[in-house]
Motif scaffolding. Sequence first.
Motif, PDB file in Angstrom:
ATOM      1  N   VAL A 296     -68.997  34.388 -17.181  1.00 21.91           N
ATOM      2  CA  VAL A 296     -68.536  35.723 -16.795  1.00 21.91           C
ATOM      3  C   VAL A 296     -67.632  35.533 -15.585  1.00 21.91           C
ATOM      4  N   THR A 297     -66.376  35.891 -15.729  1.00 17.93           N
ATOM      5  CA  THR A 297     -65.441  35.790 -14.621  1.00 17.93           C
ATOM      6  C   THR A 297     -65.534  37.052 -13.772  1.00 17.93           C
ATOM      7  N   CYS A 298     -65.622  36.861 -12.468  1.00 16.58           N
ATOM      8  CA  CYS A 298     -65.739  37.978 -11.532  1.00 16.58           C
ATOM      9  C   CYS A 298     -64.735  37.774 -10.409  1.00 16.58           C
ATOM     10  N   TRP A 299     -64.549  38.826  -9.612  1.00 19.65           N
ATOM     11  CA  TRP A 299     -63.507  38.802  -8.603  1.00 19.65           C
ATOM     12  C   TRP A 299     -63.968  39.555  -7.370  1.00 19.65           C
ATOM     13  N   ALA A 300     -63.886  38.916  -6.227  1.00 20.84           N
ATOM     14  CA  ALA A 300     -64.189  39.558  -4.944  1.00 20.84           C
ATOM     15  C   ALA A 300     -62.883  39.692  -4.171  1.00 20.84           C
ATOM     16  N   TYR A 301     -62.708  40.822  -3.486  1.00 16.73           N
ATOM     17  CA  TYR A 301     -61.435  41.119  -2.839  1.00 16.73           C
ATOM     18  C   TYR A 301     -61.671  41.815  -1.508  1.00 16.73           C
ATOM     19  N   ALA A 302     -60.858  41.476  -0.511  1.00 19.35           N
ATOM     20  CA  ALA A 302     -60.879  42.161   0.784  1.00 19.35           C
ATOM     21  C   ALA A 302     -59.453  42.274   1.306  1.00 19.35           C
ATOM     22  N   LEU A 303     -59.149  43.426   1.892  1.00 20.66           N
ATOM     23  CA  LEU A 303     -57.843  43.694   2.483  1.00 20.66           C
ATOM     24  C   LEU A 303     -58.061  44.344   3.843  1.00 20.66           C
ATOM     25  N   ARG A 304     -57.342  43.885   4.844  1.00 19.40           N
ATOM     26  CA  ARG A 304     -57.400  44.476   6.172  1.00 19.40           C
ATOM     27  C   ARG A 304     -55.993  44.779   6.654  1.00 19.40           C
ATOM     28  N   GLY A 305     -55.866  45.737   7.532  1.00 18.63           N
ATOM     29  CA  GLY A 305     -54.566  46.206   7.998  1.00 18.63           C
ATOM     30  C   GLY A 305     -53.935  45.369   9.090  1.00 18.63           C
ATOM     31  N   ASP A 306     -54.355  44.138   9.248  1.00 14.78           N
ATOM     32  CA  ASP A 306     -53.728  43.250  10.228  1.00 14.78           C
ATOM     33  C   ASP A 306     -53.530  41.873   9.581  1.00 14.78           C
ATOM     34  N   ALA A 307     -53.104  40.922  10.358  1.00 21.75           N
ATOM     35  CA  ALA A 307     -52.765  39.605   9.812  1.00 21.75           C
ATOM     36  C   ALA A 307     -53.912  38.598   9.901  1.00 21.75           C
ATOM     37  N   ASP A 308     -55.143  39.047  10.018  1.00 22.45           N
ATOM     38  CA  ASP A 308     -56.287  38.160  10.223  1.00 22.45           C
ATOM     39  C   ASP A 308     -56.801  37.583   8.898  1.00 22.45           C
ATOM     40  N   THR A 309     -56.198  36.494   8.478  1.00 23.47           N
ATOM     41  CA  THR A 309     -56.591  35.844   7.223  1.00 23.47           C
ATOM     42  C   THR A 309     -58.025  35.334   7.278  1.00 23.47           C
ATOM     43  N   ALA A 310     -58.431  34.800   8.413  1.00 25.40           N
ATOM     44  CA  ALA A 310     -59.800  34.281   8.543  1.00 25.40           C
ATOM     45  C   ALA A 310     -60.827  35.386   8.300  1.00 25.40           C
ATOM     46  N   LEU A 311     -60.535  36.596   8.766  1.00 29.17           N
ATOM     47  CA  LEU A 311     -61.456  37.714   8.570  1.00 29.17           C
ATOM     48  C   LEU A 311     -61.646  38.028   7.088  1.00 29.17           C
ATOM     49  N   VAL A 312     -60.549  38.200   6.344  1.00 31.65           N
ATOM     50  CA  VAL A 312     -60.688  38.562   4.926  1.00 31.65           C
ATOM     51  C   VAL A 312     -61.262  37.407   4.107  1.00 31.65           C
ATOM     52  N   ARG A 313     -60.916  36.197   4.464  1.00 34.65           N
ATOM     53  CA  ARG A 313     -61.504  35.040   3.777  1.00 34.65           C
ATOM     54  C   ARG A 313     -63.014  35.025   3.994  1.00 34.65           C
ATOM     55  N   GLY A 314     -63.443  35.249   5.214  1.00 40.37           N
ATOM     56  CA  GLY A 314     -64.874  35.306   5.511  1.00 40.37           C
ATOM     57  C   GLY A 314     -65.573  36.429   4.759  1.00 40.37           C
ATOM     58  N   LEU A 315     -64.900  37.579   4.641  1.00 38.49           N
ATOM     59  CA  LEU A 315     -65.506  38.708   3.930  1.00 38.49           C
ATOM     60  C   LEU A 315     -65.758  38.393   2.462  1.00 38.49           C
ATOM     61  N   VAL A 316     -64.757  37.835   1.765  1.00 39.09           N
ATOM     62  CA  VAL A 316     -64.966  37.565   0.334  1.00 39.09           C
ATOM     63  C   VAL A 316     -66.059  36.529   0.124  1.00 39.09           C
ATOM     64  N   TYR A 317     -66.159  35.564   1.034  1.00 41.40           N
ATOM     65  CA  TYR A 317     -67.250  34.598   0.913  1.00 41.40           C
ATOM     66  C   TYR A 317     -68.598  35.248   1.210  1.00 41.40           C
ATOM     67  N   GLU A 318     -68.648  36.221   2.107  1.00 41.61           N
ATOM     68  CA  GLU A 318     -69.885  36.972   2.323  1.00 41.61           C
ATOM     69  C   GLU A 318     -70.298  37.709   1.047  1.00 41.61           C
ATOM     70  N   TYR A 319     -69.332  38.344   0.388  1.00 34.42           N
ATOM     71  CA  TYR A 319     -69.642  39.087  -0.837  1.00 34.42           C
ATOM     72  C   TYR A 319     -70.200  38.150  -1.908  1.00 34.42           C
ATOM     73  N   VAL A 320     -69.552  37.005  -2.076  1.00 35.78           N
ATOM     74  CA  VAL A 320     -69.989  36.067  -3.109  1.00 35.78           C
ATOM     75  C   VAL A 320     -71.316  35.418  -2.710  1.00 35.78           C
ATOM     76  N   SER A 321     -71.557  35.232  -1.441  1.00 37.03           N
ATOM     77  CA  SER A 321     -72.869  34.726  -1.002  1.00 37.03           C
ATOM     78  C   SER A 321     -73.971  35.725  -1.353  1.00 37.03           C
ATOM     79  N   ALA A 322     -73.694  37.015  -1.211  1.00 35.38           N
ATOM     80  CA  ALA A 322     -74.673  38.044  -1.593  1.00 35.38           C
ATOM     81  C   ALA A 322     -74.917  38.015  -3.097  1.00 35.38           C
ATOM     82  N   VAL A 323     -73.868  37.827  -3.867  1.00 38.52           N
ATOM     83  CA  VAL A 323     -73.992  37.714  -5.326  1.00 38.52           C
ATOM     84  C   VAL A 323     -74.837  36.492  -5.678  1.00 38.52           C
ATOM     85  N   ALA A 324     -74.557  35.358  -5.041  1.00 40.62           N
ATOM     86  CA  ALA A 324     -75.314  34.134  -5.310  1.00 40.62           C
ATOM     87  C   ALA A 324     -76.791  34.331  -4.975  1.00 40.62           C
TER      88      ALA A 324
END
Length: 148
Positions: free
Chosen positions: A73-101
Amino acid sequence: MRVISTVPAVLPELVTRFAAALPDVMVVDGHPINAANDMVCVGFSGESGEPAVESTRTREQVTLDPHHEAYSVTCWAYALRGDADTALVRGLVYEYVSAVAAVLDDDPTLGGLVGRMELTTESLTTEQVPEGAQAALRFVISVDAWTR
């Protein structure tokens, strides 16, 4: 009546369990109609038209029933923020997938619907768009089950 696949029962159960584990994230079944800044999509790769589930059925040993079924089953986690903080959105999607795991680890049989399931593959993309930094983490849940 013979069940040809467990997929129709498994996908909505995943949506329900993931939504409970991620109360502040929009969790949807399939392709989202309306995008949100924080999303997890079950049965969607992030690209329209790509397969959501790929399955193989075989007969185990010398029997006519049940069929062994293995699918992803292919799934997709996504995060968008209104600034240029790539580390923040990367951390968020990994948090979501950690909750799924964690959901999958807590009950890998999904209440007896399947023999076993686990998160097996991840693929991260990050990008700067006019709205800010975004990250998407495509992940695959591998399932072993038996039709009834």
